[in-house]
Scaffold this active site. Structure first.
Site, mmCIF file in Angstrom:
data_model
loop_
_atom_site.group_PDB
_atom_site.id
_atom_site.type_symbol
_atom_site.label_atom_id
_atom_site.label_comp_id
_atom_site.label_asym_id
_atom_site.label_seq_id
_atom_site.Cartn_x
_atom_site.Cartn_y
_atom_site.Cartn_z
ATOM 1 C CD GLU A 45 -2.142 -2.032 1.960
ATOM 2 O OE1 GLU A 45 -3.103 -2.816 1.917
ATOM 3 O OE2 GLU A 45 -1.137 -2.215 2.681
ATOM 4 C CB THR A 46 1.335 4.057 -1.985
ATOM 5 O OG1 THR A 46 2.390 3.178 -2.390
ATOM 6 C CG2 THR A 46 1.842 5.481 -2.000
#
Length: 277
Positions: A45-46
């Protein structure tokens, strides 16, 4: 150029947790720009930090992307983003608690020995059907009687939970990816009493661009809502990421109707990122 941090989440030991990319001051970025950068980081995830829709209600707003899609909620980005926001000088409106806004709603993050978020309500729950169980058996390459229980425990990413007889059985799973389809599966099994951790957890979610997630806050949250205080203690530590060379530790605690999910977070990289490339 925007401030940037990469945070190691869910491990007190350096580089053994789940890394999260955090872009500060992300206002003005398009969805496509966020999606492209999240795909490029190639992390599970970002997160993109934005001003809250209503500063009287939330401290900040976050958008979370896997390499393939946006999520309404995710756990390790919640811990990691709160850590990054506080480290960058964020001051919560409520003493001792941060309030995060995300597409799933408002999420409370408690400050203490380590950050911990209040598990959001599940959006889909209940037992799996016979057909869904058969699909899980094929995807996980198990026999039907290997599965002690299976249940929908989806709090956003799409989780279905599978309880196996013990932690050794969890570590022995070798999925058949050709039968996975769009399943996001969390597998859990208990360690013997007196072990360092109560359970081993694994998270398989290839349809959202993450074949096996190293350490997963959202899954551990819904497992806690499902099993804590029943088949598991009301307070326990989950291990995750063992077969990936990680040492994830997730602290789960049921307090009445609320399940808190906590973990350590450490900034590993700090600097700026040019998203105008």
């Amino acid at each position: 150029m925007r401030p940037f941090r990469q945070v190691d989440v869910f491990s007190a030991e350096g580089y053994l947790g789940n890394p999260l990319a955090v872009v500060h001051d992300a206002e003005g970025l398009s969805v496509e720009e966020m999606r492209r950068f999240a795909n490029w980081t190639n992390l599970s995830e970002t997160a993109f930090l934005l001003p809250p829709s209503d500063p009287a209600v939330a401290d900040y707003r976050v958008r979370i992307f896997t390499p393939a899609e946006e999520l309404s909620f995710a756990g390790h980005p919640t811990i990691g983003t709160a850590h990054a926001w506080l480290e960058a000088g964020g001051v919560p409106r409520h003493d001792g608690e941060v309030v995060q806004e995300c597409p799933a709603g408002l999420v409370r993050v408690r400050r203490g020995e380590r950050l911990a978020f209040a598990a959001p309500p599940v959006v889909r729950e209940g037992p799996v059907t016979g057909g869904e169980r058969a699909e899980l058996v094929r995807a996980l390459a198990l026999a039907d009687d290997d599965i002690v229980d299976a249940r929908w425990i989806d709090n956003g990413p799409g989780w279905v939970g599978v309880l196996l007889r013990d932690a050794a059985a969890v570590l022995a799973v070798r999925p058949d990816w050709g039968h996975f389809g769009d399943l996001e599966v969390g597998v859990v099994g208990a360690y013997p009493e007196g072990s360092e951790c109560a359970v081993e957890v694994r998270a398989f979610c290839p349809s959202i661009g993450v074949v096996e997630d190293p350490v997963t806050g959202s899954l551990n949250a819904s497992i806690g809502q499902w099993l804590a205080g029943d088949r598991l203690p009301t307070s326990y530590v989950a291990s995750q990421g063992t077969l990936l060379g990680r040492r994830g530790r997730v602290y789960v605690e049921r307090d009445g109707d609320t399940v808190w999910v906590g973990g350590d977070a450490t900034t590993a990289i700090k600097g700026t990122v040019d998203l105008g490339v």
